[in-house]
Design a protein around this motif. Structure first.
Motif, PDB file in Angstrom:
ATOM      1  N   VAL A  20       0.953   6.992  -6.277  1.00 33.99           N
ATOM      2  CA  VAL A  20      -0.415   8.094  -6.588  1.00 33.99           C
ATOM      3  C   VAL A  20      -0.007   9.429  -6.510  1.00 33.99           C
ATOM      4  CG1 VAL A  20      -2.623   8.533  -5.664  1.00 33.99           C
ATOM      5  CG2 VAL A  20      -1.903   5.996  -6.136  1.00 33.99           C
ATOM      6  N   TYR A  37       0.732   4.121  -2.775  1.00 29.20           N
ATOM      7  CA  TYR A  37       0.407   5.452  -2.418  1.00 29.20           C
ATOM      8  C   TYR A  37       1.426   6.486  -2.749  1.00 29.20           C
ATOM      9  CZ  TYR A  37      -1.897   9.123   0.363  1.00 29.20           C
ATOM     10  OH  TYR A  37      -2.363  10.336   0.435  1.00 29.20           O
ATOM     11  N   TYR A  69       0.735  -1.176   0.212  1.00 27.91           N
ATOM     12  CA  TYR A  69       0.162  -0.048  -0.070  1.00 27.91           C
ATOM     13  C   TYR A  69       0.692   1.221  -0.064  1.00 27.91           C
ATOM     14  CZ  TYR A  69      -3.025   3.802   1.673  1.00 27.91           C
ATOM     15  OH  TYR A  69      -3.636   4.884   1.834  1.00 27.91           O
TER      16      TYR A  69
END
Lengths: 412, 302
Positions: free
Chosen positions: B44, B41, B37
């Motif tokens: 992102v 992230y 994750y």
């Protein structure tokens, strides 16, 4: 299959039960619930860590409902540690900050007005002139320390007090002999822009114009940097290896008695007394260039309270407690700063020559620019001065590059 | 393939396989939360403009990557990071093997010697680096003092004051910290090489060098691969040494990718740029890891 599921369920039950038993055990041990108050104190040169622990213990004794978590953080790490904690949503309840960081933290929406949590009597005891963190009429940071920079002279190497930078150059050249240096100049990256600012302000420079455009490449900037280069390369009065030394590594050379002049701050007396040398120290003002007005740097630090702090009521009580003369005055003395509180400033220990020199410097002093993006701007300017010291660029080219890079970084 | 494995495959998720998956599930879940994750992230964030607390604002696409790839500075930093890693890992490997060979020889006081070699690795890295900072101090430093009094150099350099010497000094401190781990791992690998192979080589008339070249090196090659891979990953991301010694200076001359990421994120709060730089780091290190694992598994198959 059934057996396997039973085994798995047992493992889960056992781990959950053991965790909760452990947690219960902790609770029984800790007794009545206490709420933690967290405060990050910058590690000022001269600060006595044991005394800081005493403050925390005394606060806990007076307010048994609180557990005081008083953390001392190195100045060089404080800004980054705070921004990391703010980004994670886990800041301390309050911390010491360089007042120059305040706009950035306000921009983040991270700070709260201290007047909501700290008593009026504490504010009434703070000198109004120290309230630099008052922005548009609202106070966002409690003054913690404020002090102008000045010059310290090793009288065994030079007893002359230069009136101008040009005089300083002559006096430093005269004092450079027998392996001693005329002048100490830290050149490595530090929390602040190091010595360039002293020369820049002494030449009448300003970092930004009214529109927020960077003006470090003004005539004053180029004059200041060229003068520093002359001290380093032509006059050879600056200590060897200055580019590898920040303030904490360069100034011990002065206190070891190996240099005549150093531009320094409030910690000078403490550091001098630590060494207790045979030579005498004298304090004077940082001189301006001929034809300019004196403009020493004044540095102010504040306490900021954070919106995401978990115990703002408790930190308010702690600040009231800390600002009593019993605690704040000795702390000021250790840090070397003149007190920001009115009651402590009248105490005899703050009437020494160093404090007198600082009081005189305060009359003309100029602070760091209060602009957003200063951390990156100062880093860029520092890189530019280093490029000039290393002869990778001329003073003019380096500062032109810095001004353009600062404007780009700040979106100007 | 053994019968039991075939049985499990045929039965699909039945029996032992279910238990295996159930026991693995918490670890996999934790890996997804704490590793997959955050990596996703970070990627992102690199695609969005953010505020100073790294909260995502407007979509910006791959513009930051285009900006970075067209910047000369970033290529210099990447080049310096690669030079830093290759030189440091090479030195740590050579010194590590040499020390492991010395520690593998039987002599009196061998245990004490082994203990002494572990000390730099067992000490806290930031404290070791801070000590080195004072050792390298141009005025009070032990190194320059020693060079002067022994007459080796009358005018020793200011180690951290010039780009080239500062980079070399940082490199040396990183190597000094990393050698004990490599030596220890190689020593363990050498001790696992059967003595009979050495005896056979001796009988065949092999010299010391030939025994090292044809017995020791092949014997420790698998460990050598793993150790150099780990060392490459750690060295590439060695933030402590450079940040404490020079903070990337003077004038950015010792900045590597990891210190540049730190500067952009925690000092200047430029999260989008820092995230894109982190993605570069991830891609470079992933490529290195994939190459290493392909070589490793190929060797295993052989």
């Amino acid at each position: 299959m059934k057996k396997i599921l039973i085994v798995f369920a047992l493992i889960v039950i056992l781990s959950v039960t053991s965790t909760s038993l452990f947690a219960n055990g902790q609770k029984e041990k800790s007794g009545p619930a206490k709420s933690t108050v967290t405060f990050w104190l910058a590690d000022y040169e001269g600060i006595d860590h044991d005394f800081v622990k005493q403050i925390a213990s005394a606060f806990e004794a007076k307010y048994p409902q609180y557990k005081m978590d008083l953390v001392i953080v190195d100045w060089n790490a404080l800004h980054d540690k705070l921004t990391t904690a703010l980004a994670a949503g886990t800041p301390p309840d309050a911390s010491v900050i360089g007042t120059r960081w305040l706009l950035e933290f306000m921009d983040l929406g991270a700070v709260v007005q201290p007047k909501k949590y700290v008593s009026q009597s504490t504010f009434d005891n703070i000198a109004p002139g120290a309230m630099e963190a008052k922005i548009n009429g609202t106070l966002w940071g409690i003054p913690f320390a404020a002090g102008s920079r000045f010059m310290a002279i090793n009288t065994s190497l030079s007893d002359k007090v230069p009136a101008t930078m040009e005089d300083l150059e002559k006096d430093a050249i005269a004092a450079t002999k027998n392996g001693n240096y005329g002048l100490i100049m830290p050149g490595a990256k530090h929390t602040e822009l190091s010595d360039f600012v002293y020369y820049f302000y002494a030449a009448g420079g300003n970092f930004f114009d009214a529109n927020g455009k960077c003006t470090v490449n003004s005539a004053a900037g180029v004059k200041a940097l060229n003068f520093m280069l002359k001290l380093i390369d032509t006059d050879k009065v600056v200590q060897k290896g200055f580019l590898s030394q920040d303030r904490k590594q360069a100034q011990p050379i002065f206190f070891a008695g190996k240099a005549a002049y150093v531009m320094i701050g409030a910690w000078a007396d403490t550091e001098y007394n630590k060494v207790s040398p045979s030579w005498k120290i004298k304090y004077a003002q940082i001189p301006p260039f001929a034809g300019n007005k004196p403009a020493p740097l004044i540095v102010t630090d504040s306490i900021a309270l954070y919106k995401d702090g978990k115990n703002l009521e408790g930190i308010g009580k702690f600040i009231d407690f800390l600002y009593q003369d019993k605690w704040k005055a000795p702390l000021d003395k250790q840090m070397g700063f003149p007190p920001v509180t009115i009651s402590a400033s009248k105490r005899p220990e703050f009437q020494t020559p160093m404090y007198k020199a600082m009081a005189e410097a305060n009359l003309h002093a100029k602070g760091w620019p209060l602009v957003t993006g200063w951390a990156e701007a100062s880093s860029i300017i520092m890189d530019a001065t280093q490029k000039a010291y290393l002869h990778q660029m001329s003073a003019k080219d380096a500062l032109d590059w810095a001004a353009a890079a600062v404007d780009k970084a700040r979106g100007k | 393939m053994s019968d039991s494995v075939l049985t499990v495959r045929r039965k699909g998720l039945g029996g032992e396989a279910t238990l295996a998956y159930a026991l693995l599930a918490p670890a996999v879940l934790l890996m997804i939360i704490f590793m997959v994750y955050p990596i996703f992230y970070v990627f992102v964030i690199s695609l969005f403009k953010t505020d100073k607390l790294s909260r995502i604002k407007d979509f910006a696409g791959f513009s930051i990557y285009a900006d970075l790839l067209s910047s000369k500075d970033i290529w210099i930093v990447i080049g310096r990071s690669l030079l830093w890693t290759v030189t440091a890992v090479l030195a740590k490997t050579i010194f590590g093997i040499a020390i492991a060979l010395l520690l593998n020889v039987k002599y009196k006081g061998r245990k004490i010697a082994r203990l002494l070699f572990i000390i730099p690795w067992a000490s806290s890295i930031p404290i070791s680096v801070m000590l080195w900072r004072w050792v390298l101090h141009s005025e009070f430093g032990l190194l320059n003092h020693t060079l002067k009094i022994t007459g080796l150099m009358s005018n020793p350099p200011v180690w951290l004051g010039q780009g080239g010497t500062a980079f070399m000094a940082c490199l040396w401190v990183d190597i000094w910290i990393g050698i004990p781990f490599m030596a220890l791992v190689f020593l363990a690998a050498m001790q696992a090489v059967p003595q009979t192979l050495y005896e056979a080589a001796k009988i065949d008339g092999a010299t010391r060098y030939q025994r090292f070249r044809y017995v020791t090196l092949p014997g420790i090659s698998a460990i050598l691969l793993i150790a150099t891979l780990l060392s490459s990953l750690w060295t590439f991301n060695d933030f402590n040494t450079i940040y404490i010694l020079t903070q990337g200076g003077p004038a950015g001359a010792t900045n590597i990718l990891i210190t540049y990421v730190y500067q952009n994120s925690f000092e200047w709060l430029k999260w989008q740029k820092a995230s894109a730089l982190s993605v570069f780091t991830f891609l470079i290190l992933s490529t290195v890891s994939i190459i290493y694992s392909r070589i490793y598994f190929k060797k295993e198959e052989m």
